[in-house]
Design a protein around this motif. Structure first.
Motif, PDB file in Angstrom:
ATOM      1  N   LYS A 182       0.826  -1.207   0.000  1.00  4.97           N
ATOM      2  CA  LYS A 182       0.000   0.000   0.000  1.00  4.97           C
ATOM      3  C   LYS A 182       0.864   1.262   0.000  1.00  4.97           C
ATOM      4  CE  LYS A 182      -3.667  -2.560   0.346  1.00  4.97           C
ATOM      5  NZ  LYS A 182      -4.575  -2.750  -0.810  1.00  4.97           N
ATOM      6  N   VAL A 223      -2.695  10.139   4.235  1.00  3.08           N
ATOM      7  CA  VAL A 223      -2.372   9.432   3.008  1.00  3.08           C
ATOM      8  C   VAL A 223      -1.528  10.302   2.083  1.00  3.08           C
ATOM      9  CG1 VAL A 223      -4.432  10.182   1.743  1.00  3.08           C
ATOM     10  CG2 VAL A 223      -3.405   7.960   1.216  1.00  3.08           C
ATOM     11  N   ASP A 224      -0.681   9.682   1.293  1.00  2.74           N
ATOM     12  CA  ASP A 224       0.166  10.356   0.304  1.00  2.74           C
ATOM     13  C   ASP A 224       1.096  11.392   0.921  1.00  2.74           C
ATOM     14  OD1 ASP A 224      -0.861   8.932  -1.888  1.00  2.74           O
ATOM     15  OD2 ASP A 224      -2.574  10.284  -2.056  1.00  2.74           O
ATOM     16  N   SER A 258      -7.339  10.633   5.214  1.00  2.00           N
ATOM     17  CA  SER A 258      -7.097  11.863   4.470  1.00  2.00           C
ATOM     18  C   SER A 258      -6.458  12.894   5.395  1.00  2.00           C
ATOM     19  CB  SER A 258      -8.413  12.412   3.904  1.00  2.00           C
ATOM     20  OG  SER A 258      -9.271  12.811   4.965  1.00  2.00           O
ATOM     21  N   SER A 274       5.980  -1.612  -2.344  1.00  2.00           N
ATOM     22  CA  SER A 274       5.885  -2.052  -3.740  1.00  2.00           C
ATOM     23  C   SER A 274       7.254  -2.442  -4.282  1.00  2.00           C
ATOM     24  CB  SER A 274       5.279  -0.938  -4.596  1.00  2.00           C
ATOM     25  OG  SER A 274       3.939  -0.681  -4.234  1.00  2.00           O
ATOM     26  N   TYR A 315      -3.855  -0.718   8.779  1.00  2.00           N
ATOM     27  CA  TYR A 315      -2.830  -1.707   8.474  1.00  2.00           C
ATOM     28  C   TYR A 315      -2.216  -2.281   9.750  1.00  2.00           C
ATOM     29  CZ  TYR A 315      -3.399   0.667   4.035  1.00  2.00           C
ATOM     30  OH  TYR A 315      -3.939   1.226   2.897  1.00  2.00           O
ATOM     31  N   SER A 323       2.396  -3.816   5.144  1.00  2.00           N
ATOM     32  CA  SER A 323       1.749  -3.242   3.968  1.00  2.00           C
ATOM     33  C   SER A 323       2.457  -1.997   3.454  1.00  2.00           C
ATOM     34  CB  SER A 323       0.291  -2.892   4.279  1.00  2.00           C
ATOM     35  OG  SER A 323      -0.449  -4.063   4.559  1.00  2.00           O
ATOM     36  N   ASP A 357       0.005   5.163   0.143  1.00  2.00           N
ATOM     37  CA  ASP A 357      -0.710   5.774  -0.981  1.00  2.00           C
ATOM     38  C   ASP A 357      -2.165   5.323  -1.072  1.00  2.00           C
ATOM     39  OD1 ASP A 357      -0.482   3.190  -1.924  1.00  2.00           O
ATOM     40  OD2 ASP A 357       1.126   3.668  -3.344  1.00  2.00           O
ATOM     41  N   GLU A 358      -2.653   4.675  -0.019  1.00  2.00           N
ATOM     42  CA  GLU A 358      -4.044   4.225   0.007  1.00  2.00           C
ATOM     43  C   GLU A 358      -4.546   4.258   1.441  1.00  2.00           C
ATOM     44  OE1 GLU A 358      -6.456   0.098  -0.972  1.00  2.00           O
ATOM     45  OE2 GLU A 358      -4.786   0.684  -2.287  1.00  2.00           O
ATOM     46  N   GLU A 359      -5.743   4.802   1.640  1.00  2.00           N
ATOM     47  CA  GLU A 359      -6.312   4.868   2.978  1.00  2.00           C
ATOM     48  C   GLU A 359      -6.703   3.468   3.464  1.00  2.00           C
ATOM     49  OE1 GLU A 359      -9.430   7.740   3.476  1.00  2.00           O
ATOM     50  OE2 GLU A 359      -8.482   9.191   2.124  1.00  2.00           O
ATOM     51  N   GLY A 360      -6.626   3.283   4.784  1.00  2.00           N
ATOM     52  CA  GLY A 360      -6.989   1.992   5.358  1.00  2.00           C
ATOM     53  C   GLY A 360      -6.339   1.795   6.702  1.00  2.00           C
TER      54      GLY A 360
END
Length: 307
Positions: free
Chosen positions: A34, A159-160, A228, A39, A205, A180, A200-203
Motif C-alpha cells: 500500500k 495518506v500520500d 485523508s 511495492s 494496516y 503493507s 498511498d491508500e487509505e486503510g
C-alpha cells in the motif's frame, strides 16, 4: 519401492502443512503493498523468486529424467560408460548457470539495497511529518512532536504524505514493521534510527514488533490508520480536546514490563523520546551523540529542500 514413496509423500505433506500453519496471514501482507517502499520490496521478492524458479524447475525436471532413464531395468537402452570422468560442456553448464544467476541476483539486490535505504527521504510534493516511535516491554509509544499528541499501540498518518519515523527503544532491541507499507527497522536503546514510509491508500494496516523480546512478544502489535489529511487534522484536534495528558509518572509506568491497551494523549513531556533514548548513555558521551542526532535531522531537512 512404493511404500518408500508413500512415506516420502506423507513426510512432504506434513512439512508443507507445518510451514503454512506456522506463517500467520499478516506475513502475506508484503504481497499486497500500500505504498512505494512496500511495492519496491515486493518487486525484489518476485524478481528473486523468478530467478530461483528458473533454475530450480529445470533441475527438478532433469533429476526426474535421470532417475527414470538410468534406473535399473532389463534391456536398458541408456548408454553405459564406466570409465567416463569429464565433460567440458557439462562442467560449463552446471557451474556457468549458477554463477550467472548469482551475478544477476547480486546486481538486483545491490540496486534495491541502495534504492530502499530506510534513512533516505521519499521525494514528494508534500512536507514529511515526523512520528517518534519508542518500543517498550511490551508496547509501542508514538509521539507526534509537530502535533503535540501521543498514542500507545496505535499510529495515525495522512495518506500520500511522507512519514519520517524516528525509532528508539527503552531497553530490549526490537524491530518496527508495518508489512503493507514496507520497512522493518530495528529500535535500539541509545540510538535514533530513521525510517521513511509513505501510504498511498487509505486503510487500517497491521503493525508489529518483529524481534523476539520475551513473554508478551506476540501481543506487541499496533494498528496503523491511514486517512485523508482533513481526517488526520480532525483526529489531532479531537485528541487534544478529549484526552488526558501523558505525564512523567505515566512514562515511568509505561517503562514497567507489561502489556497495554490502545490509548491516546493530548500532550506529552518535552523531549520524552530523546530522554528515553539517552537514558543509558554515559554523561561524557551525551553531547557528541545529541549533536549527531541534530546534524542528521538537519541533513535530512536540507536533502528534502534540495529535492
Amino acid at each position: 519401492m512404493r511404500p518408500v514413496f508413500r512415506k516420502l509423500s506423507a513426510m512432504l505433506s506434513v512439512t508443507l502443512l507445518l510451514i503454512l500453519t506456522g506463517c500467520s496471514n499478516e506475513k502475506y501482507l508484503v504481497l499486497d503493498p500500500k505504498g512505494p517502499i512496500a511495492s519496491a520490496q515486493k518487486d525484489l521478492i518476485l524478481i528473486t523468486v523468478a530467478i530461483c524458479t528458473a533454475i530450480a524447475i529445470p533441475v527438478f525436471i532433469i533429476t526426474a529424467v535421470i532417475v527414470w532413464r538410468y534406473r535399473e531395468r532389463p534391456n536398458s537402452k541408456a548408454s553405459y560408460k564406466p570409465n567416463w570422468e569429464h565433460s567440458t560442456k557439462l562442467e560449463l553448464t552446471w557451474w556457468g548457470i549458477p554463477i550467472i544467476a548469482i551475478i544477476i541476483l547480486a546486481i538486483v539486490t545491490v540496486n534495491y539495497t541502495y534504492k530502499l535505504e530506510p534513512s533516505t527521504a521519499i521525494q514528494s510534493d508534500k512536507e514529511p511529518i515526523e512520528i517518534q516511535v519508542t518500543s517498550l516491554d511490551w508496547k509501542w509509544l508514538f509521539t507526534y512532536p509537530e502535533q503535540g499528541v501521543a498514542t500507545i499501540n496505535y499510529v495515525q498518518m495522512p495518506v500520500d504524505t511522507p512519514v519520517r519515523f524516528k525509532l528508539t527503544s527503552d531497553m530490549a532491541m526490537n524491530s518496527f514493521w508495518i508489512p503493507s507499507l514496507g520497512g522493518q527497522l530495528y529500535t535500539m536503546s541509545g540510538m535514533a534510527m530513521t525510517l521513511h514510509l509513505l501510504a498511498d491508500e487509505e486503510g487500517s494496516y497491521y503493525g508489529s514488533g518483529a524481534n523476539f523480546t520475551g513473554e508478551h512478544f506476540a501481543q506487541m502489535t499496533f494498528t496503523a490508520n491511514v486517512t485523508s489529511q482533513e481526517e488526520f487534522d480532525a483526529w489531532v484536534e479531537d485528541v487534544k480536546a478529549t484526552e488526558a495528558a501523558l505525564t512523567e509518572e505515566d512514562v515511568v509506568k509505561l517503562k514497567e514490563k507489561g502489556t497495554h491497551e490502545v490509548a491516546q494523549f493530548s500532550s506529552f513531556p518535552d523531549n520524552v523520546f530523546y530522554d528515553i533514548m539517552m537514558q543509558y548513555v554515559e554523561e561524557g558521551e551525551k553531547g557528541a551523540h545529541a549533536h549527531h542526532v541534530t546534524t542528521s535531522e538537519d541533513a535530512e531537512a536540507s536533502e528534502h529542500q534540495h529535492h
